[in-house]
Design an enzyme around this catalytic site. Structure first.
Site, PDB file in Angstrom:
ATOM      1  N   LYS A   1       0.660  -1.297  -0.086  1.00  0.00           N
ATOM      2  CA  LYS A   1       0.019  -0.004  -0.124  1.00  0.00           C
ATOM      3  C   LYS A   1       0.851   1.289   0.010  1.00  0.00           C
ATOM      4  CE  LYS A   1      -1.693   2.916   2.766  1.00  0.00           C
ATOM      5  NZ  LYS A   1      -1.978   3.930   2.037  1.00  0.00           N
TER       6      LYS A   1
ATOM      7  N   THR B   1       2.218   6.480  13.677  1.00  0.00           N
ATOM      8  CA  THR B   1       1.554   5.632  12.969  1.00  0.00           C
ATOM      9  C   THR B   1       2.206   4.096  13.147  1.00  0.00           C
ATOM     10  OG1 THR B   1       1.000   7.155  11.453  1.00  0.00           O
ATOM     11  CG2 THR B   1       0.820   4.951  10.718  1.00  0.00           C
TER      12      THR B   1
ATOM     13  N   GLU C   1      10.159   1.282  10.215  1.00  0.00           N
ATOM     14  CA  GLU C   1      11.433   2.120  10.039  1.00  0.00           C
ATOM     15  C   GLU C   1      10.542   3.558  10.259  1.00  0.00           C
ATOM     16  OE1 GLU C   1      13.080   5.113   8.713  1.00  0.00           O
ATOM     17  OE2 GLU C   1      13.115   4.447   6.682  1.00  0.00           O
TER      18      GLU C   1
ATOM     19  N   CYS D   1      13.751  10.457   6.337  1.00  0.00           N
ATOM     20  CA  CYS D   1      13.793   9.842   7.877  1.00  0.00           C
ATOM     21  C   CYS D   1      15.173  10.193   8.494  1.00  0.00           C
ATOM     22  CB  CYS D   1      13.228   8.785   8.032  1.00  0.00           C
ATOM     23  SG  CYS D   1      14.076   7.495   7.151  1.00  0.00           S
TER      24      CYS D   1
ATOM     25  N   GLU E   1      10.217  15.957  14.677  1.00  0.00           N
ATOM     26  CA  GLU E   1      10.858  15.708  13.416  1.00  0.00           C
ATOM     27  C   GLU E   1       9.909  16.666  12.598  1.00  0.00           C
ATOM     28  OE1 GLU E   1      11.722  11.900  10.643  1.00  0.00           O
ATOM     29  OE2 GLU E   1       9.787  11.760  11.553  1.00  0.00           O
TER      30      GLU E   1
END
Length: 497
Positions: A180, A237, A255, A289, A390
């Site tokens: 997805k 999430t 990750e 990231c 972040e």
């Protein structure tokens, strides 16, 4: 792909067939450079997710994929890599329309993506078991087997690369997959399915369902036939998916986020460090990231380094990502654009000093797109939100330190632990830093290097598990122990051991 009202209308790929969403709804994919829609992405739902999982399960249990020798599976995976390499320019152009990354960067990155498939294709028939030196009258050995249906959920910042980091090892291990992609950047994943067909994958081995996380991602993750969830994205999430997986004791690879320190010592080659810091935070417009979003600079060279850094960054060309001269493109979507602007305001309110950027660029070709100037803050302390959360954008927080111990303390004072950079000419110091920094990847005198050969993943809230290398395929395997008795009889059936 078809045309609808001037927009490219995409279809999902399930069980070897191109299908429309069962609900009949679509999501507009917006070009970040023009802020105009260019494609319609299927808005899948739980029914579509169920259909894809069942197709993958059927392919795993009853299709030819599971009965195929590993060398033959590897040959198909290798063919997919060759097709990706052949169509890299076309895939790169689609990705740029979807998320605004530089065309020059995407051409290089997608051509490099092929190497993941080459690497794992070669590894497919080298998954060996072990004969154990057993202390019982028995032959005892172990073997590694695939898990079954694996779900991959990938974000919008590097869609095809992050798709492949999960798909290549999962397939090489003998699993089937349902992927997805992010709802705003699904086009390359769906285009890739044309290459999957051409490579000769049996129906149901590779499936793509598109749509929103709640409507598609969660049904995929909670489906009783799903055995592994691989996710790249936010820590929040990832934690939610981890809890969903725990209900059925499913394997997860996560990750997640980062707030990576890039540490510059006074003895470093400052010009080279400037280039590394710029690439670490302004490459991909800061939407990675592993972005080196916390710049730690030793006090004695702080002012000199920031001056060099600002001058170098100010000269970077912001604009059309398809122009080969462009060095910094737009944010990937309107939501992230606004989020980054909000963080810039937070930093100002916290007392950080704006040294460069901080706004939408006053450039004509950037007028309608989601552009933010490369932004540098100085006077940042590690307790500020701008240093702890972040941002995922072109915003650099500069923090002063005096010695290595202070640098280590500041760097490790974070809930994240994905990556870190160290710039020094002292290799003893470099090795000390690499030992002491709490991060899954530590780069010395370089930054943002990745390879299909080298494990990648995070410490602390930056994730679980590893991608890439031999460790990457282990995430998609389970170990079975086999015992073959060599005893003439069972001595005492009521005693075990």
């Amino acid at each position: 792909m078809t045309e609808a009202g001037g927009l490219t209308k995409l279809q999902m790929y399930i069980g070897g067939e191109w299908v429309a969403p069962s609900g009949g709804d679509y999501i507009e994919s917006v070009n970040p450079f023009t802020a105009q829609p260019w494609a319609l992405v299927p808005r899948g739902n739980a029914q579509d997710a169920d259909r894809a999982i069942l197709a993958a399960d059927e392919a795993f249990r009853n299709g030819p994929w599971g009965r195929m020798h590993a060398s033959d599976r590897g040959a198909i995976i290798h063919r997919l890599g060759a097709l990706i390499e052949k169509h890299a320019d076309e895939l790169a152009e689609i990705e740029v329309r979807d998320n605004g990354r530089l065309l020059a960067e995407m051409r290089h990155q997608i051509a490099y993506v092929a190497k993941w498939y080459y690497y794992y294709a070669g590894l497919a028939d080298k998954i060996e078991g072990t004969v154990h030196p057993c202390d019982k009258p028995a032959l005892s050995y172990s073997k590694h087997e695939p898990l079954g249906v694996c779900v991959g959920i990938v974000p919008w910042n590097a869609p095809l690369l992050l798709f492949s980091l999960k798909a290549a090892p999962a397939l090489a291990a003998g699993n089937t997959i349902v992927m997805k992609p992010a709802e705003t950047t699904s086009a390359t994943a769906l285009k890739l399915m044309e290459l999957v067909e051409a490579a000769g994958f049996p129906p149901g081995v590779v499936n793509v369902v598109t749509g929103y996380g709640k409507e598609v991602g969660e049904p995929l993750a909670t489906h009783p036939k799903t055995r592994h969830i691989g996710f790249t994205g936010s820590t929040a999430t990832g934690a939610h998916l981890g809890m969903l997986a725990a209900r059925d004791i499913k394997r997860v690879s996560l990750e997640l986020g980062g707030k990576s320190p890039n540490i510059v010592f006074a003895d470093a080659d400052l010009d080279n460090a400037v280039r590394g810091v710029v690439g670490g935070i302004f490459g991909a417009t800061g939407q990675t990231c592993i972005a080196g979003s916390r710049l730690l600079v030793q006090r004695e060279v702080h002012d000199e380094f920031v001056e060099k850094l600002a001058a170098f960054t100010k000269a970077a060309r912001v604009g059309d990502p398809c122009n080969p001269a462009t060095q910094i493109g737009p944010m990937a979507n309107q939501m992230q654009y606004q989020r980054v602007l909000d963080y810039i305001e937070v930093a100002r309110n916290e007392g950080a000093k704006l040294a460069l950027g901080g706004k939408h660029p006053e450039i004509e070709e950037c007028a309608t797109g989601y552009f933010i100037e490369p932004t540098i803050f100085t006077g940042v302390t590690n307790n500020m939100r701008i240093a702890r959360e972040e941002v995922f954008g072109p915003v650099l927080s500069t923090i002063v330190f005096d010695d290595a111990e202070e640098a280590i303390a500041i760097a490790n004072d974070s809930e994240f632990g994905l990556a870190a950079g160290v710039w020094t000419s002292d290799m003893r110091l470099a090795l000390k830093m690499s030992d002491r920094l709490e991060a899954g990847s530590v780069w010395i005198n370089t930054y943002r290097d990745i390879s299909y050969t080298t494990p990648f993943g995070g410490y602390k809230k930056s994730g679980l598990g590893r991608e890439n290398g031999v460790e990457g395929i282990r995430e998609y395997l389970q170990t079975k122990a086999v015992w073959i008795s060599t005893a003439k009889e069972i001595a005492n059936p009521f005693v075990i051991g």
